[in-house]
Design a protein around this motif. Structure first.
Motif, mmCIF file in Angstrom:
data_model
loop_
_atom_site.group_PDB
_atom_site.id
_atom_site.type_symbol
_atom_site.label_atom_id
_atom_site.label_comp_id
_atom_site.label_asym_id
_atom_site.label_seq_id
_atom_site.Cartn_x
_atom_site.Cartn_y
_atom_site.Cartn_z
ATOM 1 N N ILE A 143 0.840 -1.202 0.000
ATOM 2 C CA ILE A 143 0.000 0.000 0.000
ATOM 3 C C ILE A 143 0.873 1.249 0.000
ATOM 4 O O ILE A 143 0.612 2.201 -0.737
ATOM 5 N N LYS A 144 1.930 1.249 0.792
ATOM 6 C CA LYS A 144 2.854 2.396 0.829
ATOM 7 C C LYS A 144 3.484 2.624 -0.546
ATOM 8 O O LYS A 144 3.630 3.771 -0.983
ATOM 9 N N GLU A 145 3.847 1.538 -1.204
ATOM 10 C CA GLU A 145 4.437 1.656 -2.549
ATOM 11 C C GLU A 145 3.417 2.239 -3.531
ATOM 12 O O GLU A 145 3.745 3.109 -4.333
ATOM 13 N N ALA A 146 2.169 1.776 -3.458
ATOM 14 C CA ALA A 146 1.121 2.300 -4.329
ATOM 15 C C ALA A 146 0.894 3.786 -4.057
ATOM 16 O O ALA A 146 0.725 4.588 -4.985
ATOM 17 N N TYR A 147 0.916 4.170 -2.793
ATOM 18 C CA TYR A 147 0.758 5.564 -2.397
ATOM 19 C C TYR A 147 1.885 6.418 -2.986
ATOM 20 O O TYR A 147 1.644 7.469 -3.577
ATOM 21 N N GLN A 148 3.130 5.943 -2.837
ATOM 22 C CA GLN A 148 4.275 6.670 -3.392
ATOM 23 C C GLN A 148 4.165 6.804 -4.914
ATOM 24 O O GLN A 148 4.408 7.869 -5.468
ATOM 25 N N ASN A 149 3.809 5.699 -5.568
ATOM 26 C CA ASN A 149 3.656 5.720 -7.028
ATOM 27 C C ASN A 149 2.572 6.698 -7.466
ATOM 28 O O ASN A 149 2.741 7.437 -8.436
ATOM 29 N N ALA A 150 1.465 6.698 -6.754
ATOM 30 C CA ALA A 150 0.349 7.596 -7.108
ATOM 31 C C ALA A 150 0.749 9.055 -6.936
ATOM 32 O O ALA A 150 0.395 9.899 -7.757
ATOM 33 N N HIS A 151 1.519 9.361 -5.893
ATOM 34 C CA HIS A 151 1.898 10.737 -5.643
ATOM 35 C C HIS A 151 3.084 11.194 -6.490
ATOM 36 O O HIS A 151 3.291 12.388 -6.667
#
Length: 114
Positions: A103-111
């Motif tokens: 989830i943290k990786e997805a958050y970083q990718n999205a931002h």
């Protein structure tokens, strides 16, 4: 930005880890067919207050895939693989923490794509 995405639903404070919190859309203690919850809908709130949707089911290993790309009011909707059926709050916390690195990786990718 208007109303916060998923504002009609409750955050599950017990799941808070590194500033990320699971939010419940479907009741994870409602056991439709058996003695545990094996799928559902939720969301995750990041430390900055932004949110993403979660559609979860059971998998052997924690997993994540994009269902809806990031939008103005949320950083996406993701299909999540939880590793165990949910019978207790502890089960929910174990599942959330198991997928949190993804989830943290997805958050970083999205931002990083904004």
């Amino acid at each position: 930005m208007g109303q916060l995405c998923y504002s009609d639903f409750e955050l599950v404070k017990e799941t808070e880890t590194d500033g990320f919190i699971y939010g419940e859309i479907t009741d994870h203690f409602y056991f439709e067919n058996g003695d545990a919850c094996i799928s559902g809908d939720g969301f995750v709130q990041a430390p900055d207050g932004s949110r993403a949707g979660i559609i979860w089911g059971l998998e052997k290993e924690p997993s994540i895939s994009v269902c809806i790309e990031p939008e103005e009011d949320r950083w996406g909707v993701y299909e999540i693989g939880f590793i165990k059926p949910i019978k207790t709050m502890d089960d929910l916390i174990v599942n959330f923490r198991a997928v949190l690195p993804l989830i943290k990786e997805a958050y970083q990718n999205a931002h990083s794509t904004k």
